[in-house]
Design a protein around this motif. Structure first.
Motif, short mmCIF file in Angstrom:
data_model
loop_
_atom_site.label_atom_id
_atom_site.label_comp_id
_atom_site.label_asym_id
_atom_site.label_seq_id
_atom_site.Cartn_x
_atom_site.Cartn_y
_atom_site.Cartn_z
N ALA A 1 0.83 -1.21 0.00
CA ALA A 1 0.00 0.00 0.00
C ALA A 1 0.86 1.25 0.00
O ALA A 1 0.56 2.23 -0.70
CB ALA A 1 -0.94 -0.01 1.20
N LEU A 2 1.96 1.24 0.76
CA LEU A 2 2.84 2.41 0.78
C LEU A 2 3.52 2.59 -0.58
O LEU A 2 3.63 3.72 -1.09
CB LEU A 2 3.89 2.26 1.87
N LEU A 3 3.97 1.51 -1.18
CA LEU A 3 4.62 1.59 -2.50
C LEU A 3 3.66 2.10 -3.57
O LEU A 3 4.09 2.72 -4.55
CB LEU A 3 5.19 0.22 -2.89
N GLU A 4 2.38 1.86 -3.38
CA GLU A 4 1.38 2.37 -4.32
C GLU A 4 1.09 3.85 -4.10
O GLU A 4 0.51 4.50 -4.97
CB GLU A 4 0.09 1.55 -4.19
N THR A 5 1.53 4.39 -2.95
CA THR A 5 1.22 5.78 -2.59
C THR A 5 2.43 6.70 -2.72
O THR A 5 2.31 7.83 -3.20
CB THR A 5 0.70 5.84 -1.14
N ILE A 6 3.59 6.22 -2.30
CA ILE A 6 4.78 7.08 -2.21
C ILE A 6 5.28 7.44 -3.61
O ILE A 6 5.21 6.61 -4.53
CB ILE A 6 5.88 6.36 -1.38
N PRO A 7 5.77 8.66 -3.84
CA PRO A 7 6.32 9.00 -5.16
C PRO A 7 7.70 8.37 -5.37
O PRO A 7 8.54 8.36 -4.47
CB PRO A 7 6.41 10.54 -5.11
N HIS A 8 7.90 7.85 -6.58
CA HIS A 8 9.12 7.12 -6.92
C HIS A 8 10.02 7.97 -7.82
O HIS A 8 9.58 8.50 -8.85
CB HIS A 8 8.78 5.82 -7.64
N ARG A 9 11.28 8.07 -7.45
CA ARG A 9 12.27 8.75 -8.28
C ARG A 9 12.67 7.88 -9.48
O ARG A 9 12.80 8.36 -10.60
CB ARG A 9 13.51 9.09 -7.44
N GLY A 10 12.91 6.59 -9.22
CA GLY A 10 13.38 5.69 -10.27
C GLY A 10 12.54 4.44 -10.39
O GLY A 10 11.48 4.32 -9.75
N SER A 11 13.01 3.50 -11.19
CA SER A 11 12.28 2.27 -11.47
C SER A 11 12.98 1.08 -10.83
O SER A 11 14.11 0.73 -11.21
CB SER A 11 12.17 2.07 -12.98
N PHE A 12 12.30 0.45 -9.89
CA PHE A 12 12.86 -0.66 -9.11
C PHE A 12 11.76 -1.67 -8.80
O PHE A 12 10.58 -1.32 -8.71
CB PHE A 12 13.44 -0.17 -7.79
#
Length: 350
Positions: A190-201
């Motif tokens: 759920a956090l990974l679906e919410t937090i903004p991502h700088r890169g692709s991992f």
């Protein structure tokens, strides 16, 4: 062969105190000297917006912002420099390798990267103000390469690509935030679906229930799948992948081909750490050589860790540490088949 070490840092207290203690250790270190010389070269490429960064950390992990304040107090640096060196927000992450394999009760991970980025720090931190206690190796001082928290949530990440970065957190800081704020794999998703991502991992999460999720995250999309093996490519949004993936598929195939004989954690650890089995990498000059192998056991709250290949793991009883027992001794040592310098041991730029 190069003999290397990781310092074991243990701390119980609030985030500001933790940051201050780390700053005192870093102040006259070769680690900080290397970091500052590196950023002097890259400085024009990055603009640090302190109010924006503070707002993002206070939204997702306010305790870590207090840690930055402690670092700033000890290092006596402007906050812009603290965030540039240790912040993990809107800073580019460099390319790397990495492989992960999970069973019902373990997660095994090879951390593959360039030696000059490795800072040789293994931290066990129990905050008294907010957040869960966490064990694991660090990245850029405040981030976590992989780790496990006191609830038994374990994770690791794998690099995909550096194309079209977004405004967000980098991989090692996202890992730290997950471990400090999430109790289960579902909360981590759920956090990974919410937090903004700088890169692709890809982020691989496992908790004490025995369920594994692989979360394919980029600035453009976040997708969740279930599998036991992950290397350096997406399976869902394959258009995100790099053109050259031979090494990623080779390690994936090597794990899959030998997974039937790696049904327990010891066999899985040997599959990853033995240098002749096709998973351990010696591509250090290509930013993809294996530096450490780690294994996490969410149900037992234990961890194994080794620097270099063909090693027996050092065993950490995290559950006992949480009850007040100290970790001994103060360093982990190993050998790496490279002549390249390490960020905590050698002056990288002279």
């Amino acid at each position: 062969m190069k003999t290397i070490h990781s310092d074991i840092i243990q701390f119980r207290g609030d985030h500001f105190q933790f940051g201050y203690m780390q700053g005192k250790k870093l102040k006259d270190s070769v680690t900080l000297e290397n970091r500052q010389k590196d950023w002097q070269i890259k400085r024009a490429r990055f603009i640090i917006d302190v109010p924006e960064t503070e707002a993002m950390f206070k939204r997702f992990a306010p305790g870590i912002w207090d840690e930055f304040l402690g670092l700033q107090a000890a290092l006596e640096l402007p906050m812009e420099d603290v965030l540039r060196n240790f912040g993990g927000y809107r800073i580019d992450a460099l390319p790397s390798g990495c492989s992960i394999f999970t069973g019902e009760d373990f997660l095994v991970r090879n951390y593959d990267f360039h030696p000059q980025t490795y800072e040789g720090r293994f931290v066990v931190f129990q905050p008294t103000d907010s957040g869960y206690a966490v064990i694991g190796p660090t990245s850029r001082i405040t981030g976590r390469m992989d780790g496990m928290n006191e609830t038994g949530l374990a994770l690791g990440y794998n690099f995909i690509h550096r194309k079209k970065p977004g405004d967000g957190f980098v991989c090692y800081m996202i890992s730290r935030i997950i471990l400090e704020t999430c109790a289960t794999a579902e909360e981590a998703v759920a956090l990974l679906e919410t937090i903004p991502h700088r890169g692709s991992f890809s982020y691989v999460v496992l908790d004490a229930s025995g369920e594994t999720f692989i979360v394919e995250s980029s600035p453009r999309s976040v997708d969740v799948r279930k599998a036991a093996v992950c290397t350096n490519h997406f399976e869902i949004h394959q258009q995100e992948n790099r053109n050259y993936l031979k090494d990623s598929y080779a390690r994936l195939d090597a794990i899959a081909a030998q997974s039937d004989s790696a049904t327990d954690a010891h066999q899985a650890f040997r599959l990853f750490n033995d240098t002749e089995k096709g998973v351990f990498s010696k591509l250090y000059k290509s930013w993809a050589g294996t530096i450490h192998t780690s294994a996490y056991f969410p149900k037992e709250k234990k961890m194994w860790f080794a620097l270099g290949g063909n090693q027996e793991p050092r065993v950490f009883d995290f559950a006992s540490w949480l009850e007040g027992e100290a970790v001994e001794p103060e360093q982990i040592t190993g050998e790496i088949d490279t002549a390249i310098g390490f960020a905590h041991m050698d002056k990288i730029r002279v």
